[in-house]
Design a protein around this motif. Structure first.
Motif, PDB file in Angstrom:
ATOM      1  N   ARG A  80       0.844  -1.207   0.000  1.00  0.00           N
ATOM      2  CA  ARG A  80       0.000   0.000   0.000  1.00  0.00           C
ATOM      3  C   ARG A  80       0.873   1.249   0.000  1.00  0.00           C
ATOM      4  O   ARG A  80       0.583   2.219  -0.710  1.00  0.00           O
ATOM      5  N   ASN A  81       1.930   1.236   0.790  1.00  0.00           N
ATOM      6  CA  ASN A  81       2.824   2.394   0.818  1.00  0.00           C
ATOM      7  C   ASN A  81       3.490   2.619  -0.538  1.00  0.00           C
ATOM      8  O   ASN A  81       3.597   3.755  -1.019  1.00  0.00           O
ATOM      9  N   ILE A  92      -7.036   9.401  -1.409  1.00  0.00           N
ATOM     10  CA  ILE A  92      -6.842   7.983  -1.675  1.00  0.00           C
ATOM     11  C   ILE A  92      -8.068   7.208  -1.198  1.00  0.00           C
ATOM     12  O   ILE A  92      -8.443   7.304  -0.026  1.00  0.00           O
ATOM     13  N   VAL A  93      -8.681   6.461  -2.094  1.00  0.00           N
ATOM     14  CA  VAL A  93      -9.742   5.529  -1.721  1.00  0.00           C
ATOM     15  C   VAL A  93      -9.184   4.120  -1.873  1.00  0.00           C
ATOM     16  O   VAL A  93      -8.684   3.756  -2.938  1.00  0.00           O
ATOM     17  N   MET A  94      -9.252   3.339  -0.792  1.00  0.00           N
ATOM     18  CA  MET A  94      -8.683   1.998  -0.780  1.00  0.00           C
ATOM     19  C   MET A  94      -9.769   0.938  -0.753  1.00  0.00           C
ATOM     20  O   MET A  94     -10.738   1.053  -0.001  1.00  0.00           O
ATOM     21  N   ILE A  95      -9.582  -0.088  -1.580  1.00  0.00           N
ATOM     22  CA  ILE A  95     -10.383  -1.298  -1.485  1.00  0.00           C
ATOM     23  C   ILE A  95      -9.441  -2.487  -1.612  1.00  0.00           C
ATOM     24  O   ILE A  95      -8.299  -2.349  -2.053  1.00  0.00           O
ATOM     25  N   ASP A  96      -9.934  -3.663  -1.222  1.00  0.00           N
ATOM     26  CA  ASP A  96      -9.168  -4.888  -1.391  1.00  0.00           C
ATOM     27  C   ASP A  96      -9.561  -5.551  -2.705  1.00  0.00           C
ATOM     28  O   ASP A  96     -10.598  -5.243  -3.296  1.00  0.00           O
ATOM     29  N   TYR A 186      -2.299  10.720   4.932  1.00  0.00           N
ATOM     30  CA  TYR A 186      -1.620   9.426   4.807  1.00  0.00           C
ATOM     31  C   TYR A 186      -0.115   9.608   5.039  1.00  0.00           C
ATOM     32  O   TYR A 186       0.524   8.847   5.762  1.00  0.00           O
ATOM     33  N   ILE A 187       0.439  10.643   4.408  1.00  0.00           N
ATOM     34  CA  ILE A 187       1.871  10.903   4.543  1.00  0.00           C
ATOM     35  C   ILE A 187       2.205  11.421   5.941  1.00  0.00           C
ATOM     36  O   ILE A 187       3.265  11.102   6.498  1.00  0.00           O
ATOM     37  N   ARG A 209      -3.802   5.703  14.219  1.00  0.00           N
ATOM     38  CA  ARG A 209      -2.883   6.831  14.084  1.00  0.00           C
ATOM     39  C   ARG A 209      -3.548   8.032  13.429  1.00  0.00           C
ATOM     40  O   ARG A 209      -3.186   9.176  13.705  1.00  0.00           O
ATOM     41  N   LEU A 210      -4.530   7.783  12.559  1.00  0.00           N
ATOM     42  CA  LEU A 210      -5.313   8.900  12.021  1.00  0.00           C
ATOM     43  C   LEU A 210      -6.067   9.601  13.145  1.00  0.00           C
ATOM     44  O   LEU A 210      -6.140  10.833  13.193  1.00  0.00           O
ATOM     45  N   TYR A 211      -6.626   8.822  14.058  1.00  0.00           N
ATOM     46  CA  TYR A 211      -7.259   9.407  15.248  1.00  0.00           C
ATOM     47  C   TYR A 211      -6.235  10.186  16.072  1.00  0.00           C
ATOM     48  O   TYR A 211      -6.515  11.281  16.581  1.00  0.00           O
TER      49      TYR A 211
END
Length: 265
Positions: A80-81, A92-96, A186-187, A209-211
């Motif tokens: 992901r990084n 960034i929108v993430m899906i699996d 994110y960064i 960590r976003l929190y």
């Protein structure tokens, strides 16, 4: 000509499952609003996945990038990084690679993106026989009444109801299979922590960590519907160690990954 969300990069993680990836990419092509680019975060897949991506690159209406790392076991955090480092979108929108997205998925995430917050979404579950049938048909079409569908209420898209439902808080059900975050945020947290290897908790720790930097969670209730395709569970042998690292991040108020995206920027 479809409209394009110039702010959004869509990131799709995958590993050696071209049948699923084929269906997922078809659901991306069916979007009412396309992302500016799609990045396949590939955790070491072999030639069949490479060939599938090359086929889609010829027909995709937006750039389709392939961020590949060698197969060294489950390294979702690392790939992901690597993928986000290659992205050019502000968001960034993430899906699996096992998530089929509804036609308004990008459109809804675009509506929900606001400074100071990140967005988490839910997904319905397609059971084994129904998933196998979908793969045989090679289609992304799943209806509300599809046999073998669990948590089907997730597929209801009722925008006005979204504002009446708060949803979960903390890290509960905050997974990378449906997650939106500003690239700058994110960064700021240095991306996913690459000390997480093997399945489990790397996405919860990222959200924590976003929190810890003061962001607010917004749940995409009644918006951004998605469907999880059935597959056997991952090897969870590292889950206990990974959960301990999650607890450490909560207790220490850690904000930055020790091994993160900065090495690729």
């Amino acid at each position: 000509m479809k409209s394009i969300a110039d702010e959004i990069s869509l990131l799709i993680t995958t590993y050696n499952n071209p049948n699923f990836l084929d269906i997922v990419l078809k659901s991306v092509l069916a979007q009412r609003v396309l992302p500016k680019e799609v990045i396949i975060a590939d955790d070491g897949s072999g030639q069949p996945t490479h060939e599938l991506i090359q086929q889609y690159q010829k027909i995709f209406p937006v750039p389709l990038l392939h961020a590949w790392i060698p197969d060294e076991g489950f390294r979702a955090s690392k790939v992901r990084n690597v993928a986000v480092a290659q992205s050019s979108g502000q968001y960034i929108v993430m899906i699996d690679g096992d998530i089929v997205i509804g036609p308004t998925f990008i459109q809804d995430h675009r509506m929900l993106m606001k400074p100071g917050r990140f967005v988490t979404g839910s997904r319905a579950r397609l059971m084994q026989k129904a998933t196998e049938a979908l793969c045989r048909k090679k289609t992304h079409h799943v209806s509300f009444w599809n046999p073998g569908l669990r948590r089907r209420l997730v597929l209801l898209r009722i925008p006005f109801m979204h504002y009446l439902i708060k949803g979960n808080s903390g890290t509960k059900r905050a997974r990378s299979c449906n997650l939106g975050v500003w690239r700058t945020d994110y960064i700021k947290v240095n991306g996913f922590e690459e000390k997480f290897i093997g399945w489990g908790f790397e996405d919860w720790e990222f959200v924590q960590r976003l929190y810890n930097i003061g962001l607010v969670r917004k749940n995409a209730k009644m918006l951004a519907p998605a469907i999880h395709l059935f597959h056997p569970y991952k090897n969870a042998s590292r889950a206990e160690i990974n959960e301990q690292m999650l607890h450490h991040t909560r207790e220490s108020k850690k904000t930055r990954a020790e091994i993160g995206i900065d090495q690729y920027l």
